[in-house]
Design an enzyme around this catalytic site. Structure first.
Site, PDB file in Angstrom:
ATOM      1  N   GLU A 132       0.863  -1.168   0.000  1.00 47.09           N
ATOM      2  CA  GLU A 132       0.000   0.000   0.000  1.00 47.09           C
ATOM      3  C   GLU A 132       0.902   1.221   0.000  1.00 47.09           C
ATOM      4  OE1 GLU A 132      -3.348  -0.416   2.477  1.00 47.09           O
ATOM      5  OE2 GLU A 132      -3.511   1.738   2.865  1.00 47.09           O
ATOM      6  N   ASN A 175      -2.918  -1.450   7.710  1.00 50.68           N
ATOM      7  CA  ASN A 175      -4.193  -2.079   7.376  1.00 50.68           C
ATOM      8  C   ASN A 175      -3.919  -3.575   7.477  1.00 50.68           C
ATOM      9  OD1 ASN A 175      -5.739   0.268   6.906  1.00 50.68           O
ATOM     10  ND2 ASN A 175      -4.789   0.489   4.893  1.00 50.68           N
ATOM     11  N   LYS A 252      -3.450   0.439  13.757  1.00 48.69           N
ATOM     12  CA  LYS A 252      -4.363   1.399  13.136  1.00 48.69           C
ATOM     13  C   LYS A 252      -5.762   0.918  13.471  1.00 48.69           C
ATOM     14  CE  LYS A 252      -5.828   3.170   8.581  1.00 48.69           C
ATOM     15  NZ  LYS A 252      -5.437   3.288   7.148  1.00 48.69           N
ATOM     16  N   GLU A 256     -10.552   4.378   8.480  1.00 47.32           N
ATOM     17  CA  GLU A 256     -10.590   3.884   7.103  1.00 47.32           C
ATOM     18  C   GLU A 256     -10.959   2.408   7.035  1.00 47.32           C
ATOM     19  OE1 GLU A 256      -6.701   5.082   5.673  1.00 47.32           O
ATOM     20  OE2 GLU A 256      -7.407   7.109   5.278  1.00 47.32           O
ATOM     21  N   ARG A 289      -1.827   4.412  16.562  1.00 52.00           N
ATOM     22  CA  ARG A 289      -1.865   5.537  15.615  1.00 52.00           C
ATOM     23  C   ARG A 289      -3.014   6.498  15.916  1.00 52.00           C
ATOM     24  NH1 ARG A 289      -2.527   4.524  10.206  1.00 52.00           N
ATOM     25  NH2 ARG A 289      -0.878   5.767   9.297  1.00 52.00           N
ATOM     26  N   ARG A 301     -12.004  17.211   9.054  1.00 48.98           N
ATOM     27  CA  ARG A 301     -11.136  16.057   9.283  1.00 48.98           C
ATOM     28  C   ARG A 301      -9.880  16.449  10.051  1.00 48.98           C
ATOM     29  NH1 ARG A 301      -8.597  12.499   4.293  1.00 48.98           N
ATOM     30  NH2 ARG A 301      -6.818  11.622   5.412  1.00 48.98           N
ATOM     31  N   ASP A 330      -3.058  14.323   5.886  1.00 47.33           N
ATOM     32  CA  ASP A 330      -2.468  13.043   5.506  1.00 47.33           C
ATOM     33  C   ASP A 330      -1.305  13.213   4.547  1.00 47.33           C
ATOM     34  OD1 ASP A 330      -1.956  10.409   5.100  1.00 47.33           O
ATOM     35  OD2 ASP A 330      -3.747   9.978   3.926  1.00 47.33           O
ATOM     36  N   GLU A 352       5.092  10.250  12.996  1.00 43.99           N
ATOM     37  CA  GLU A 352       5.011   9.388  11.810  1.00 43.99           C
ATOM     38  C   GLU A 352       5.221  10.243  10.574  1.00 43.99           C
ATOM     39  OE1 GLU A 352       1.780   6.429  11.416  1.00 43.99           O
ATOM     40  OE2 GLU A 352       1.528   7.104   9.340  1.00 43.99           O
ATOM     41  N   GLU A 358       3.276   8.963  -1.384  1.00 40.41           N
ATOM     42  CA  GLU A 358       1.877   9.203  -1.712  1.00 40.41           C
ATOM     43  C   GLU A 358       1.663  10.712  -1.704  1.00 40.41           C
ATOM     44  OE1 GLU A 358      -0.914   7.746   1.184  1.00 40.41           O
ATOM     45  OE2 GLU A 358      -2.650   8.229  -0.070  1.00 40.41           O
ATOM     46  N   HIS A 486      -4.595  18.266  -0.676  1.00 41.93           N
ATOM     47  CA  HIS A 486      -5.480  17.137  -1.023  1.00 41.93           C
ATOM     48  C   HIS A 486      -6.336  17.434  -2.255  1.00 41.93           C
ATOM     49  CE1 HIS A 486      -7.534  13.377  -0.533  1.00 41.93           C
ATOM     50  NE2 HIS A 486      -7.043  13.167   0.676  1.00 41.93           N
ATOM     51  N   TRP A 508     -12.535  12.628   1.307  1.00 39.58           N
ATOM     52  CA  TRP A 508     -11.531  12.146   0.361  1.00 39.58           C
ATOM     53  C   TRP A 508     -11.635  12.891  -0.979  1.00 39.58           C
ATOM     54  CZ3 TRP A 508     -11.851   6.033   1.048  1.00 39.58           C
ATOM     55  CH2 TRP A 508     -11.300   5.689   2.294  1.00 39.58           C
TER      56      TRP A 508
END
Lengths: 665, 665
Positions: A132, A175, A252, A256, A289, A301, A330, A352, A358, A486, A508
């Site tokens: 990921e 995840n 986590k 999500e 997290r 958010r 993010d 982190e 990404e 974003h 998102w």
């Protein structure tokens, strides 16, 4: 005739000898014979925990679990000193670095101890070897062949990490797949831990919160349920039978789609403490997290993690550390520091960062991330007055944390060069250096990395270092200048997508974040808007809440302002935005020319590889510029200012681009 | 002072120069300076299409499009001669091989021309870089970065293939994605074709039969529909604008869920001819796979391809070649040759071998496949009398085919050593050698490969060559002795699964194939059973139809026989089966010991890598033995004969093993 003396015998000391042997064939002084000589008199390089005769024992001092000192006497003999084998390994790597870069050992010696205890890579690697948000091929962990086959690459991985001070690795995706907690996979993980151990690297796993149901067939995963508590205790006991020095869990939860304590109306502290209690007898820690936000988007958010965690400050067990992303959204190209930093004095917080890219051009865009890391680390939270930097939160000094840590989301894969872009090795390297010492400057990191990777020639170092140091600002300019964030394409986040809207999760989409209309652009996070700003210290509220005082790099993060708004340089917002996009493109193109001119300093293969990636970056920077400016121009309704190239395609063309099979999903 | 002379200038000639330069630093005569000297007198090695002065022009002869000749005169000057640049490249590689292996140029010279026109690798690689039945990491094709980034690995790939005579590559999976036929992907494929071209390698793509509907929005893909025909013609025209020397299509239709002419009640010939007509103006070919069988299993799966294709012999266009797997089921450890070979004199047939190792231990089991290939190629079809071997069908000599080809399903991935197992490079190598000349012996191939890969030392070559040459029989013994087949685990086919039954497709289950009961075991394919045997020549029907005359390696392929049936050596079927499983295990263990004893001949990293894989193989051989013998023993109801180890676990244990995330799915 001098020689090298390495005192003692252990797997770590064997690694030190191997490193010295490898180095001897390369850049070590040819007059330093590689006899590992136990006759003290003859040695010119001594690697030892004991004080060699003729040396002052107090010169070494106490160096802790991982520190080291390099000392040189009048006769030019060098002593790499430490209290532990792993300290000697770190010292040896530093010695070799100083040799290779031509710096040499300072007359006064050199001393270093890490400022952060746990310096960890997070691998978002799945058991089927997909990744990921990994863009450099498949996962290097070949679970199918483990534990019977130990690939050389695992050793190489551990060696590379040890050389930059990384001492922990979470080898599975946040995840999480509960399967990794079964005996079949624990045996495999134990084989990796065995490889890592002599390099001073501790193995961690991700824990899926619902594992007691999935593996244990329990009817619940409620953290207050005694059966669940017992299951995790038993599971921890089992894990430590496989891996006696297992580091602990990264979790986590409630994010999500991941299960978590919310499923049982419990707090994040309840969830974290459940696992902490299970690990405690064995010395393990929980990295829990803070990246928790609701798909129902009840509020901005950016505010949710703070709301979720801050009230529980002090409620976590002492072997829990809360892992907080550098910013509240993010891993954007640029974000203000996360408001949790400084807000939880009773609860250790760890940083982190993402090393993978990404939202940041993925593997092909050169962005030197230490610039971003340092910008965050040196941000002042003001919580204990001026100088209360994020770095002091993280290193524990501000609040007296007894547990300190930093995590970097790995950019490593099966690509021949590990990281896709050769220059992304510098981000792995730089992350490690900053986890060791958050105060090191990006300039120093770039300089060290270039010398270790390419050459000491200043004709090469200077222009390439400049390219590296400006690359983060450049990427921000061609992607998200002035506090935009974003606005990437849906899901894979590769390329521009400011038009993304009306999907199943508002938070998102791009329009949720930029809120562009004919009236202006930007997310009002002041009191007149979401008031996310109230989560920061009063000093910052005052400064950032005023559009005239907020650093313009954060303008549209905190404010919704009209297109004709006048910036400090006198330009309108629209003109400045357009010119920044253009500036990013111009610099990306300049990098191509710079690199091309340096062909003679780099081997053909690496030169060609980097060159083609820089060309991709320049092309995609223009794609970003054109797509974003055409999109925003609909609302700004102004022409492009002079100096900005006219796009060759219409907005519809850019909106029609559909990339499939983008890596990292 | 001699030198090397390479006449002319072209991308291929530039590659030749690079190869000679690389070789000069290694194993070439140190006295051969690497000045590319155009003064004819001085040259000691001449690479040229023209006859150098002083040489007899007739000595070269006509060498065709890919042939070459190595000649040496009295003065020791070597001339690599060919009619084409690619012939010169092949000749150069042979010259270097003869140097490296110490063989030298024979006094009488050396001449070689390929016996098969199209020598092709099939990559079952998906656009997202997963592989179907690939076990050596991810796909080496990074579609996302193409066309802008040309990875060095693409060059290395082309170079490796050219060095063993492979001249074609189908870069996409036969379970095809129509997307590869869109402009976005054609541009990427064209970039690969540009890399391949100077190495003499032609690029092919897989065509999804329903592409006219998926990409062209047509209501049908009926091969007789004029709109469909026009769509494919237009598509072919478009492809050739991107890739002027595009090779053509490989097609899997009407098989395992793939669309095909059956959807429109058309024949395989109708389907193939549709694409052939589109490619014909451009010189492209269609490789139409015969691997067609129905999920409704109306008849023995082994019979279906013959039934589907043989009646259409002569109905295919002259640029169609039917691609037939070596056996009638599916890449089993051992199968009799496919009955289509010899049965279609009017239609060119090509061989499809697998180089990857589905059903054959995947990446970790050492199985030297040229033994399998040669067993098939040297099988006698008897269709034109004795000596009508499969190799003569394939090389076109038996039926006068004007089109000849061989395909190998690639075992290449992103693993550092390309193929997972170091020794699986030998299968890639051996496939290439046999595609060039199907008559080369496995002994020769193993010998060449070992010398080129490791050392010329006979103390190493002899035992390892023996290990390689017995490895296929060994694997058959520990997996599927005596004609057993398709008794692997469900879906991923990794490990034993003789108990697999009652799934949605009978013909994917084990019990369908072994039919074990208390009465016996084996698939009756004689007249009393499915009579698949009738698809072979009468000579073979007579021989294979008689359980006393059939080679025992095919016994259970063609016959259902009782457990107490007596074999030629006097043992019962049950005892012999058990002893063969044991023999396979014994040999796999012996290989571990043999390899261990040869540590001094191989670098540490490769030695350790191979060693751990051999250990895995020995362990898994025992797993196969125990699982299969315990399973069959339920029916045989006899004790294990002396010499066979008693399994340490019960059958239930083996039946309970569930491997997840097995690569290659």
């Amino acid at each position: 005739m001098g020689a090298i003396r390495v005192d003692g015998d252990s797997p770590t000391l064997a690694i030190i000898k191997t490193e010295l042997q490898l180095a001897a064939n390369g850049f070590l002084d040819k007059n330093l014979p590689l006899a590992f000589d136990h006759q003290e008199e003859a040695a010119r390089l001594i690697i030892s925990k004991q004080t060699p005769s003729g040396w002052d024992p107090s010169a070494k001092g106490s160096l802790g679990r991982e520190g080291y000192r390099l000392l040189k006497n009048d006769a030019g003999v060098v002593w790499v000193a430490a209290d532990t084998d792993i300290g000697l390994l770190y010292g040896t790597f530093k010695f070799l670095q100083l040799m290779q870069t031509g710096a040499g050992i300072p007359e006064s010696g050199y001393h270093s101890e890490p400022k952060i205890q746990h310096r960890i890579l997070n691998h978002w690697d799945n058991l089927n070897r997909t990744l990921e948000r990994g863009y450099a091929g498949a996962s290097i962990w070949n679970w199918h062949r483990l534990p019977d086959h130990i690939d050389q690459q695992y050793h190489d991985y551990a060696r590379a990490n040890a050389s930059i001070g990384i001492n922990g690795s979470v080898v599975t995706n946040v995840n999480a797949n509960a399967l990794v907690l079964t005996p079949e996979y624990l045996e495999k993980a134990a084989a990796l831990a065995d490889v890592f151990r002599p390099y001073g690297i501790t193995l961690y796993l991700t824990a899926r919160f619902s594992a007691p149901m999935e593996l244990g067939r329990l009817p619940t995963a409620d953290p207050l349920d005694p059966g669940v508590q017992q299951w995790w205790k038993d599971k921890a006991d089992e894990i430590y039978r496989y891996i006696p020095d297992f580091g602990g869990f990264l979790v986590k939860a409630d994010s999500e789609g991941q299960p978590g304590p919310h499923n049982y109306q419990r707090s994040q502290a309840d969830g974290a403490n459940l696992l902490a209690d299970a690990l405690k007898p064995h010395g393990g820690i929980v990295m829990w997290r803070a990246f928790v936000y609701s798909e129902d988007t009840p509020d901005d958010r950016a505010k949710q993690a703070y709301q979720e965690f801050q009230p529980y400050d002090g409620s976590f067990r002492d072997n829990v550390i809360v892992q907080v992303k550098n910013g509240a959204i993010d891993f954007q190209p640029r974000e203000p520091f996360h408001p949790l930093f400084g807000a939880m004095p009773q609860t250790p917080l760890m940083m982190e960062f993402q090393i993978t890219q990404e939202y940041l051009g993925q593997a092909t865009h050169h962005v030197f991330l230490p610039s971003l890391y340092t910008e965050v680390l040196q941000s002042d939270t003001y919580v204990n007055g001026p100088g209360s930097t994020v770095s002091k939160v993280i290193d524990g000094s501000l609040h007296g944390y007894s547990l300190t840590a930093m995590a970097g989301v790995s950019n490593i894969g099966t690509d021949r060069n590990w990281t896709g872009h050769h220059f992304h090795q510098a981000n792995w390297f730089g992350y490690g250096r900053l986890a060791w010492d958050p105060e090191i400057s990006p300039e120093t990191i770039a300089d060290e990395w270039l010398r270790l990777t390419f050459t000491n020639a200043p004709e090469f170092i200077e222009p390439v270092k400049k390219m590296m140091l400006q690359s983060h600002e450049m990427a921000v300019n061609y992607m998200t200048p002035l506090g935009l964030h974003h606005i990437m394409a849906w899901s894979h986040h590769y390329g521009p997508g400011p038009w993304v809207t009306d999907r199943h999760r508002d938070d998102w989409t791009s329009t949720y974040y930029h809120k562009a209309s004919e009236n202006g652009v930007g997310f009002d996070r002041t009191a007149s808007g979401s008031n996310a700003l109230e989560q920061y210290a009063p000093e910052l509220q005052a400064q950032w809440g005023d559009p005239k005082r907020v650093p313009e790099k954060y303008l549209l993060w905190f404010h919704h302002v009209p297109w004709e708004y006048t910036l400090q340089n006198g330009r309108t917002l629209w003109d400045e935005m357009a010119l920044r996009y253009q500036k990013g493109v111009d610099e990306a193109r300049q990098n191509v020319a710079t690199w091309e001119s340096l062909e003679s300093y780099v081997d053909e293969e690496r030169h060609a590889h980097v060159f083609s990636f820089l060309e991709i970056q320049a092309k995609e920077a223009a794609w970003w510029r054109d797509a974003c400016l055409l999109y925003f121009q609909q609302f700004a309704q102004s022409p492009l200012p002079e100096g900005v190239e006219k796009p060759e395609k219409e907005l519809e063309y850019f909106m029609g681009i559909r990339h499939r099979y983008v890596p990292g999903n």
